[in-house]
Design a protein around this motif. Structure first.
Motif, short mmCIF file in Angstrom:
data_model
loop_
_atom_site.label_atom_id
_atom_site.label_comp_id
_atom_site.label_asym_id
_atom_site.label_seq_id
_atom_site.Cartn_x
_atom_site.Cartn_y
_atom_site.Cartn_z
N PHE A 173 10.71 59.47 -26.46
CA PHE A 173 10.00 58.20 -26.27
C PHE A 173 8.93 57.98 -27.34
O PHE A 173 7.85 57.47 -27.05
N ASN A 174 9.25 58.33 -28.56
CA ASN A 174 8.32 58.12 -29.67
C ASN A 174 8.51 56.72 -30.24
O ASN A 174 9.15 56.53 -31.29
N HIS A 175 7.99 55.73 -29.55
CA HIS A 175 8.13 54.33 -29.94
C HIS A 175 6.76 53.68 -30.14
O HIS A 175 5.83 53.92 -29.37
N SER A 176 6.65 52.87 -31.17
CA SER A 176 5.52 51.96 -31.32
C SER A 176 6.06 50.70 -32.00
O SER A 176 7.22 50.67 -32.42
N GLU A 177 5.23 49.68 -32.10
CA GLU A 177 5.72 48.44 -32.70
C GLU A 177 6.02 48.60 -34.18
O GLU A 177 6.80 47.84 -34.76
#
Length: 495
Positions: A90-94
């Motif tokens: 879950f390594n998400h950013s915009e």
């Protein structure tokens, strides 16, 4: 929303650049919709291009089903750094690992669909007597499916907060300066159902084997109904979900694979369970070492370039191995950790012997099964169980039709059947087909990850999560915000 709108100006040129059969079709600027198509044959070519785009690696060819599987607890990783492990942790950013290719490809497809529909309307208004109904029906059904996929990625679950932000709806030709904002989840679902229902009376309805064969690789009436069943299930309109599912089942045009044929079905294209299947061919769309099948098979099997990115979690294997004679174990093979741990999935390699589904030497060019009859039986079972007037007889009938793949497992009865039993069967039957994560989210279940299995140093979530965790939905990509700053004010909470 200029990233989205960009595609409105490149309609046919983008639609066919990947389709070798249609390279000679002259590119047309979609700004002049009257010249985009002239005949029903032209519309058919465009629909082929749209299906090709939906089968790309940025969408159904890899990224969408990969997302739905790697986040649901049935998959784990052996080591980080092999590719797409950021999905699992879950390594998400915009701005980093936003997985924005699905957003871009989805809206590329939507732009093509909207241009096709606008072109057909202009041709009909000019007096054309050609029948475009089937192509309008296919386009509307495809548009509904794409919006359904996008709203599940970027919006909160319908049964959690349907008034929250979903995704922007665009139904027409757009100007470059147009900057659309996000609609609500409820508005998205309303549009999805409208498109599906509008398409019902237009799209071809197969009546026999010959007409069914002619719709292979495309959407038909029963694919539309199957998608309706999915959508209604997510909305928790269980009577409607059951009705749509039963119409597909009772058509008798599709049949479940027997236990003897279930494993070999993955080595054949367009089988008896295939309701909507997207073609992937060796010289047209095959991703080879980055294909969906490549990410699930054992490390270095067939080529040293295959990295063994993902494997079944201990939790999934315990479920699948509830009895020793479940035929679905036949598409599982040893992963790199042990000769006895059957954690590698070979559905999208055709078989554990890398048979492919076209009997060629290229085992990665395997069609994507978007909707199978097995899923429709499981939708019918869940809907019958969860509708206000619970029908346990139908529940066990539909569930046992799939549950019998585990030969010695006791059939469900009206006294023993439960939602957990249905959920477990969906896990076993639809493994690596892109459903588990979305199921766990709509059921509001806690997802537990088998993190202790592999070599994992950085995780951007807890070992267990539920849908209150903000990263269970993706961020609006920074590139989209830069092109359309106002949508930045509608960014998903937490990003």
């Amino acid at each position: 929303m200029k990233n989205i709108l960009y595609t409105s100006c490149i309609f046919i040129a983008f639609c066919f650049t990947s389709c070798k059969d249609f390279l000679d079709y002259p590119p047309t600027n979609s700004g002049d919709a009257e010249t985009a198509i002239q005949t029903a044959a032209d519309a058919q070519v465009i629909m082929r291009g749209i299906m090709r785009k939906m089968s790309s690696g940025d969408y159904y060819g890899r990224n969408f089903p990969l997302y739905g599987d790697t986040k649901g607890g049935d998959i784990t990783i052996i080591a980080q750094g092999r590719g797409y492990d950021y999905l699992y942790v879950f390594n998400h950013s915009e701005s980093s690992n936003s997985y924005s290719s699905i957003w871009s490809q989805g809206y590329h497809c939507l732009a093509d669909i909207n241009n096709l529909l606008a072109s057909i309307e202009k041709i009909k208004a000019a007096g054309s007597t050609e029948n475009f109904d089937n192509f309008v029906g296919q386009a509307l059904t495809a548009r509904a499916l794409i919006y359904f996929d996008l709203v599940r990625l970027y919006g909160e679950p319908y049964n959690e907060n349907k008034s929250s932000y979903g995704v922007p709806i665009t139904l027409s030709l757009l100007n470059a300066e147009d900057n659309l904002l996000r609609n609500t989840v409820e508005e998205n679902y309303t549009q999805i159902l409208k498109d599906l229902k509008d398409a019902e009376t237009l799209i071809v309805k197969p009546t026999n084997a010959a007409t069914l064969t002619s719709s292979r690789g495309f959407l038909n009436y029963y694919a539309n109904k199957a998608i309706q069943a999915r959508v209604y299930l997510y909305m928790e309109d269980f009577p409607s979900a059951l009705s749509a599912a039963e119409e597909v089942i009772n058509s008798n045009l599709y049949t479940l694979y027997s236990n003897d044929n279930w494993v070999s079905s993955w080595a054949s294209e367009f089988g008896t369970e295939s309701i909507f299947e997207l073609g992937i061919y060796a010289n047209e769309g095959d991703l080879n070492t980055t294909s969906l099948g490549a990410y699930y098979r054992r490390r270095a099997h067939g080529s040293s370039s295959f990295l063994g990115n993902f494997t079944a979690s201990d939790y999934y294997l315990a479920r699948l191995n509830e009895v020793s004679d479940d035929v679905r174990m036949g598409v599982m093979a040893a992963d790199e950790t042990s000769s006895t741990r059957l954690g590698a999935s070979y559905k999208y390699s055709g078989s554990t012997a890398l048979a492919g589904d076209k009997k060629t030497t290229n085992s990665t060019a395997v069609n994507i099964k978007v909707v199978r009859l097995s899923e429709i039986y499981l939708i019918a079972a869940e809907a019958a169980f969860r509708q206000p007037s619970v029908d346990l007889t139908k529940t066990v009938t539909y569930l046992n039709a799939i549950r019998k793949r585990a030969v010695s497992l006791a059939p469900a009865t009206t006294a023993t059947v439960s939602l957990d039993m249905i959920a477990n069967e969906r896990s076993k039957e639809l493994f690596t087909e892109g459903h588990r994560y979305f199921d766990m989210i709509r059921w509001n279940k806690t997802i537990e990850f088998n993190d202790e299995f592999g070599d994992i140093s950085t995780i951007h979530r807890e070992k267990t999560i539920d849908r209150t965790f903000f990263k269970t939905i993706l961020p609006i990509p920074l590139a989209e915000i830069n092109a359309n700053p106002e949508i930045g004010n509608q960014q998903n909470t937490g990003y």
